[in-house]
Design an enzyme around this catalytic site. Structure first.
Site, mmCIF file in Angstrom:
data_model
loop_
_atom_site.group_PDB
_atom_site.id
_atom_site.type_symbol
_atom_site.label_atom_id
_atom_site.label_comp_id
_atom_site.label_asym_id
_atom_site.label_seq_id
_atom_site.Cartn_x
_atom_site.Cartn_y
_atom_site.Cartn_z
ATOM 1 N N LYS A 143 -12.131 -8.039 -12.713
ATOM 2 C CA LYS A 143 -11.020 -8.641 -13.420
ATOM 3 C C LYS A 143 -10.592 -9.804 -12.290
ATOM 4 O O LYS A 143 -10.096 -10.971 -12.994
ATOM 5 C CB LYS A 143 -10.064 -7.895 -13.802
ATOM 6 C CG LYS A 143 -8.711 -8.423 -14.467
ATOM 7 C CD LYS A 143 -7.712 -7.215 -14.951
ATOM 8 C CE LYS A 143 -6.557 -7.586 -15.204
ATOM 9 N NZ LYS A 143 -5.660 -7.743 -13.983
ATOM 10 N N ASP A 144 -10.514 -9.527 -11.098
ATOM 11 C CA ASP A 144 -10.069 -10.632 -10.259
ATOM 12 C C ASP A 144 -10.936 -11.836 -10.262
ATOM 13 O O ASP A 144 -10.776 -13.098 -9.959
ATOM 14 C CB ASP A 144 -9.807 -10.294 -8.984
ATOM 15 C CG ASP A 144 -8.442 -9.369 -8.818
ATOM 16 O OD1 ASP A 144 -7.788 -9.588 -9.536
ATOM 17 O OD2 ASP A 144 -8.315 -8.736 -7.771
ATOM 18 N N SER A 153 1.034 -1.029 -6.514
ATOM 19 C CA SER A 153 1.429 -2.332 -7.395
ATOM 20 C C SER A 153 2.416 -1.675 -8.546
ATOM 21 O O SER A 153 2.312 -0.387 -8.834
ATOM 22 C CB SER A 153 0.395 -2.927 -8.143
ATOM 23 O OG SER A 153 -0.646 -3.359 -7.072
ATOM 24 N N GLU A 168 6.040 -33.690 -1.124
ATOM 25 C CA GLU A 168 4.883 -33.510 -2.144
ATOM 26 C C GLU A 168 5.705 -32.581 -3.236
ATOM 27 O O GLU A 168 6.681 -32.102 -3.123
ATOM 28 C CB GLU A 168 4.148 -32.479 -1.424
ATOM 29 C CG GLU A 168 3.140 -33.315 -0.279
ATOM 30 C CD GLU A 168 1.987 -34.010 -1.226
ATOM 31 O OE1 GLU A 168 0.938 -33.596 -0.990
ATOM 32 O OE2 GLU A 168 2.416 -35.051 -1.630
ATOM 33 N N HIS A 182 0.722 -1.288 0.019
ATOM 34 C CA HIS A 182 -0.042 0.150 0.062
ATOM 35 C C HIS A 182 0.880 1.397 0.057
ATOM 36 O O HIS A 182 0.303 2.315 -0.442
ATOM 37 C CB HIS A 182 -0.806 -0.006 1.159
ATOM 38 C CG HIS A 182 -2.331 0.785 1.145
ATOM 39 N ND1 HIS A 182 -3.105 0.746 0.235
ATOM 40 C CD2 HIS A 182 -2.431 1.839 1.750
ATOM 41 C CE1 HIS A 182 -4.040 1.639 0.176
ATOM 42 N NE2 HIS A 182 -3.874 2.387 1.102
#
Length: 385
Positions: free
Chosen positions: A228-229, A206, A272, A202
């Site tokens: 969009k997400d 971004s 894994e 923040h």
């Protein structure tokens, strides 16, 4: 003033997911963060409900998992969501990290953001290992034995540390009980670290695919990027549901459906799939102590990237050489995963050593050298204009 802005609590939500200004050029690779948040919620919720029916006593652990599968209403969905959710968590996390590597998200001023992300990655690996041991199948028992034995490589105090971790002289009841307690605790620490990750994000906002400041062209998070997400959220849920309902054991190991038996060693002990690249790095070094150091260094080397990347341009969007070597690195990482699943024999030992060298060379040699060369080329191109 809108209530969402005046209320002390809602104003926080508003500043992060409603009015948060985002660069208009970000693509679908920036959706991985929201998917990781969804994965974390799925893992915590399914884990809490499973813990209501799970017993960490070593005599009951395997049976209690089968009880969840057979007797608890929709218990099989909980178990398969949790198990496959872990695999998908790492899939999305690897893609999120690859995005950061490709687009230079680790560069200043987002170094703190990157470092917190690496810590989250380490905690997630620890949580996955602890959870895998809680099932107490054959692979759980021997995986716990092998990984905890790595601490015996520490000079002078190694064996004492291993005994302390076990709570005895081998993997036994105290081991599984303390592993379960930690497995329940660490996800909440991860959630706290995620909040710190968002706080660090923040501060400067971004990054974007162009590698330039996005302050000149930003649009609000809602409704543009929320919808969009949601596209990738629904796609993710569809693919996860296909695995959970139609192929729930594809990403697991069949030996873990056999109760843990300290008297019978499996033909091959493998973790894994999402830990296989680091397991391959561990096995590529003949010396035990150096192997352990190298394995941990393979994760911690991510922290040096902000200092080894000397490029004047953030990200690889406009850099041909960096793109080429980045995809070599991705291929090499996948190859390490394949080698980690193979037996320790010719030619996999030599291949593992070469792949390990390339892995570290990318961070410590290739990135600084190529970024310097590209800086010179950028300078020459600018002068010639």
């Amino acid at each position: 003033m809108a209530f969402r802005k005046s209320n002390v609590y809602l104003s926080l939500v508003n500043s992060y997911i409603i009015d948060s200004p985002q660069p208009s050029s970000i693509n679908y690779w920036w959706n991985m963060g929201s998917l990781l948040g969804l994965c974390l919620v799925i893992q915590i919720v399914t884990g809490i409900f499973m813990a209501m029916h799970y017993s960490s006593n070593i005599e009951l652990a395997f049976s209690s998992v089968e009880h969840i599968m057979r007797d608890v209403h929709n218990g099989y969905i909980l178990r398969y969501l949790h198990a496959n959710g872990a695999s998908f968590f790492f899939m999305v996390m690897f893609m999120h990290m690859a995005k950061g590597l490709y687009y230079g998200s680790y560069r200043s001023p987002r170094v703190t953001l990157w470092n917190v992300g690496v810590i989250i990655f380490i905690l997630t690996i620890a949580t996955a290992f602890l959870g895998y041991c809680c099932v107490y199948g054959q692979m759980s028992h021997w995986g716990a034995t092998v990984i905890t034995n790595l601490f015996s490589a520490i000079p002078f105090v190694g064996n004492d540390i291993v005994s302390w971790l076990w709570g005895g002289f081998s993997v036994s009841n105290p081991t599984i009980q303390r592993f379960f307690a930690l497995h329940y605790l660490v996800p909440f620490i991860i959630a706290a670290m995620v909040i710190m990750h968002l706080m660090a994000l923040h501060i400067h906002g971004s990054s974007n695919p162009l590698g330039i400041t996005g302050n000149l062209d930003r649009i609000p998070m809602h409704s543009y990027f929320i919808f969009k997400d949601l596209v990738t959220v629904f796609l993710f849920m569809l693919i996860l549901a296909l695995f959970v309902f139609y192929s729930p054991n594809t990403l697991g190991h069949p030996d873990n459906y056999i109760p843990g038996n300290p008297l019978v060693t499996p033909a091959s002990i493998v973790p894994e799939w999402y830990l296989l690249p680091f397991y391959a790095i561990l096995r590529s070094i003949p010396d035990k102590l150096l192997g352990v150091i190298t394995m941990f260094a393979a994760i911690l080397v991510l922290l040096v990237l902000p200092f080894t990347d000397r490029s004047v341009v953030r990200g690889n969007t406009f850099k041909v050489l960096s793109k080429f070597f980045f995809f070599i690195f991705v291929f090499n990482f996948v190859l390490l995963g394949q080698i980690g699943a193979c037996h320790v024999e010719v030619p996999y030992v030599l291949m593992g050593q070469i792949a390990t060298f390339i892995y570290f060379a990318y961070f410590l040699i290739i990135v600084p050298v190529i970024s310097t060369i590209e800086n010179v080329l950028f300078y020459i191109g600018r002068v010639n204009k």
